[in-house]
Design a protein around this motif. Structure first.
Motif, mmCIF file in Angstrom:
data_model
loop_
_atom_site.group_PDB
_atom_site.id
_atom_site.type_symbol
_atom_site.label_atom_id
_atom_site.label_comp_id
_atom_site.label_asym_id
_atom_site.label_seq_id
_atom_site.Cartn_x
_atom_site.Cartn_y
_atom_site.Cartn_z
ATOM 1 N N ILE A 212 -28.772 1.307 -62.647
ATOM 2 C CA ILE A 212 -28.691 1.560 -61.205
ATOM 3 C C ILE A 212 -28.875 3.039 -60.902
ATOM 4 O O ILE A 212 -29.586 3.427 -59.968
ATOM 5 C CB ILE A 212 -27.341 1.061 -60.648
ATOM 6 N N MET A 213 -28.266 3.887 -61.714
ATOM 7 C CA MET A 213 -28.278 5.325 -61.446
ATOM 8 C C MET A 213 -29.527 6.043 -61.963
ATOM 9 O O MET A 213 -29.694 7.237 -61.721
ATOM 10 C CB MET A 213 -27.026 5.968 -62.056
ATOM 11 N N GLU A 214 -30.417 5.312 -62.635
ATOM 12 C CA GLU A 214 -31.575 5.998 -63.206
ATOM 13 C C GLU A 214 -32.635 6.349 -62.163
ATOM 14 O O GLU A 214 -33.533 7.147 -62.434
ATOM 15 C CB GLU A 214 -32.194 5.142 -64.312
ATOM 16 N N SER A 215 -32.527 5.781 -60.957
ATOM 17 C CA SER A 215 -33.481 6.148 -59.918
ATOM 18 C C SER A 215 -32.831 6.017 -58.543
ATOM 19 O O SER A 215 -31.912 5.220 -58.351
ATOM 20 C CB SER A 215 -34.731 5.261 -59.982
ATOM 21 N N LYS A 216 -33.325 6.797 -57.606
ATOM 22 C CA LYS A 216 -32.832 6.737 -56.232
ATOM 23 C C LYS A 216 -33.111 5.375 -55.622
ATOM 24 O O LYS A 216 -32.276 4.829 -54.876
ATOM 25 C CB LYS A 216 -33.490 7.833 -55.404
ATOM 26 N N GLU A 217 -34.248 4.786 -55.938
ATOM 27 C CA GLU A 217 -34.612 3.475 -55.394
ATOM 28 C C GLU A 217 -33.612 2.408 -55.821
ATOM 29 O O GLU A 217 -33.202 1.567 -55.011
ATOM 30 C CB GLU A 217 -36.020 3.084 -55.868
ATOM 31 N N ASN A 218 -33.203 2.449 -57.085
ATOM 32 C CA ASN A 218 -32.228 1.471 -57.574
ATOM 33 C C ASN A 218 -30.877 1.639 -56.891
ATOM 34 O O ASN A 218 -30.223 0.660 -56.537
ATOM 35 C CB ASN A 218 -32.065 1.597 -59.089
ATOM 36 N N MET A 219 -30.450 2.880 -56.716
ATOM 37 C CA MET A 219 -29.154 3.130 -56.071
ATOM 38 C C MET A 219 -29.160 2.671 -54.619
ATOM 39 O O MET A 219 -28.196 2.053 -54.147
ATOM 40 C CB MET A 219 -28.799 4.622 -56.166
ATOM 41 N N VAL A 220 -30.246 2.948 -53.912
ATOM 42 C CA VAL A 220 -30.342 2.522 -52.513
ATOM 43 C C VAL A 220 -30.381 0.997 -52.420
ATOM 44 O O VAL A 220 -29.707 0.395 -51.578
ATOM 45 C CB VAL A 220 -31.596 3.136 -51.849
ATOM 46 N N ALA A 221 -31.162 0.354 -53.294
ATOM 47 C CA ALA A 221 -31.247 -1.107 -53.294
ATOM 48 C C ALA A 221 -29.884 -1.730 -53.569
ATOM 49 O O ALA A 221 -29.487 -2.712 -52.915
ATOM 50 C CB ALA A 221 -32.259 -1.571 -54.339
ATOM 51 N N PHE A 222 -29.146 -1.165 -54.523
ATOM 52 C CA PHE A 222 -27.811 -1.665 -54.858
ATOM 53 C C PHE A 222 -26.860 -1.526 -53.669
ATOM 54 O O PHE A 222 -26.135 -2.470 -53.322
ATOM 55 C CB PHE A 222 -27.265 -0.896 -56.068
ATOM 56 N N GLY A 223 -26.856 -0.368 -53.024
ATOM 57 C CA GLY A 223 -25.966 -0.143 -51.886
ATOM 58 C C GLY A 223 -26.323 -1.003 -50.694
ATOM 59 O O GLY A 223 -25.445 -1.677 -50.108
ATOM 60 N N VAL A 224 -27.596 -1.021 -50.322
ATOM 61 C CA VAL A 224 -28.037 -1.818 -49.178
ATOM 62 C C VAL A 224 -27.819 -3.303 -49.449
ATOM 63 O O VAL A 224 -27.370 -4.057 -48.570
ATOM 64 C CB VAL A 224 -29.517 -1.542 -48.867
ATOM 65 N N GLY A 225 -28.106 -3.732 -50.662
ATOM 66 C CA GLY A 225 -27.936 -5.134 -51.022
ATOM 67 C C GLY A 225 -26.510 -5.603 -50.851
ATOM 68 O O GLY A 225 -26.256 -6.697 -50.319
ATOM 69 N N ASN A 226 -25.554 -4.805 -51.281
ATOM 70 C CA ASN A 226 -24.154 -5.191 -51.164
ATOM 71 C C ASN A 226 -23.691 -5.217 -49.709
ATOM 72 O O ASN A 226 -22.899 -6.083 -49.316
ATOM 73 C CB ASN A 226 -23.270 -4.248 -51.988
ATOM 74 N N ILE A 227 -24.160 -4.287 -48.907
ATOM 75 C CA ILE A 227 -23.794 -4.273 -47.487
ATOM 76 C C ILE A 227 -24.337 -5.518 -46.785
ATOM 77 O O ILE A 227 -23.622 -6.191 -46.030
ATOM 78 C CB ILE A 227 -24.318 -2.994 -46.806
ATOM 79 N N VAL A 228 -25.599 -5.829 -47.046
ATOM 80 C CA VAL A 228 -26.213 -7.007 -46.424
ATOM 81 C C VAL A 228 -25.518 -8.285 -46.885
ATOM 82 O O VAL A 228 -25.212 -9.179 -46.075
ATOM 83 C CB VAL A 228 -27.717 -7.069 -46.755
ATOM 84 N N ALA A 229 -25.246 -8.390 -48.180
ATOM 85 C CA ALA A 229 -24.577 -9.577 -48.718
ATOM 86 C C ALA A 229 -23.196 -9.748 -48.092
ATOM 87 O O ALA A 229 -22.769 -10.872 -47.792
ATOM 88 C CB ALA A 229 -24.467 -9.478 -50.232
ATOM 89 N N PHE A 230 -22.477 -8.643 -47.883
ATOM 90 C CA PHE A 230 -21.147 -8.682 -47.277
ATOM 91 C C PHE A 230 -21.194 -9.249 -45.855
ATOM 92 O O PHE A 230 -20.447 -10.168 -45.511
ATOM 93 C CB PHE A 230 -20.560 -7.267 -47.262
#
Length: 274
Positions: A212-230
């Motif tokens: 997740i932390m190896e790229s900005k794209e992965n971190m943003v996808a992880f954060g946005v994904g969890n917010i949307v799922a919530f």
């Protein structure tokens, strides 16, 4: 995985996690159609965004989750999650192999749908109406039922609700207990995928949080994904409980059957590859 793809998969997770239709199965189907199902980050993402769904349950039922005077409630959840923890640890590699098979999802969607058509009639004499009446043994047996959902396409929600009804819980109580049981189950699965499980090749294994932390794209996808799922999971839970009180499971059974048949046809015609 792009942000749009992350949002699509997260919406699917939020909509289906607590419905008896299999969130894992639907995410596999969605990522297959998006052409990202073979990517390492996608496989991690499909597990990690369960954090958002977990928070949805805790927020909606916060009075019960933070009533520390009812310590038996926490013990029942712990006992109920033991079967999933043991089997998940012992058969982690086999489960990962199944997660790459959309065909498995199609078959289990179809078979699970047939089962749901008859559930309301099969368990129509409940005697347990509140979680205070759920014994430790009933919580454990319900947890055993939940482990069936380790097969992609077998809904965790459906398996644990059926298990609760088989243990004489009312339909609504079985659904609520399924939601409660999801919190430690999904938290454990997410924590394992982020901090313990090694992803990638044997030459270059990495832990989930490192991916997740190896790229900005992965971190943003992880954060946005969890917010949307919530957000989506909150809406789905409210809908499901209200719908279940009136109509039961039959419509979800027909949905699964239709979805399973369509997927099998797509396989036979070569639209989707195994």
């Amino acid at each position: 995985m792009t942000i749009i793809e992350a949002i699509i998969v997260a919406i699917v997770e939020g909509l289906t996690e607590f419905l008896p239709v299999s969130s894992t199965g639907h995410m596999i189907i969605a990522s297959t159609f998006l052409g990202i199902h073979k990517e390492e980050f996608t496989k991690l993402f499909e597990v990690a965004i369960q954090l958002g769904a977990i928070l949805a349950v805790v927020v909606l039922y916060w009075r019960k989750f933070f009533d520390f005077r009812r310590w038996q409630f926490y013990v029942k959840l712990f006992i109920g999650v033991i079967p999933a923890l043991l089997l998940g640890y012992l058969f982690s590699d086999q489960i990962d192999a199944l997660l790459e098979s959309p065909l498995t999802v199609a078959i289990t969607l179809l078979l699970g749908g047939i089962v749901l058509l008859f559930i309301d009639r099969a368990f129509n004499r409940p005697t347990i109406e509140s979680d205070d009446q759920i014994t430790y043994s009933k919580a454990f047996i319900t947890g055993i039922w939940q482990t069936i959902a380790m097969i992609p396409g077998v809904s965790r929600s459906a398996a644990s609700i059926i298990g609760g009804m088989q243990q004489k819980m009312t339909r609504n109580l079985a659904a609520e207990f399924s939601f409660f049981l999801a919190v430690p189950t999904m938290f454990a699965a997410t924590a394992y995928s982020l901090f313990i499980k090694k992803w990638g090749t044997t030459e270059l294994p990495r832990k989930g949080y490192e991916i997740i932390m190896e790229s900005k794209e992965n971190m943003v996808a992880f954060g946005v994904g969890n917010i949307v799922a919530f957000v989506v999971a909150i809406l789905a839970i409210r809908f499901f409980i209200n719908y279940l009180k009136i109509y039961g499971f039959k419509v979800f059974g027909w949905y699964r059957i239709i979805a399973g048949v369509i997927l099998l046809i797509l396989f036979l015609t070569g639209v989707i590859e195994h």
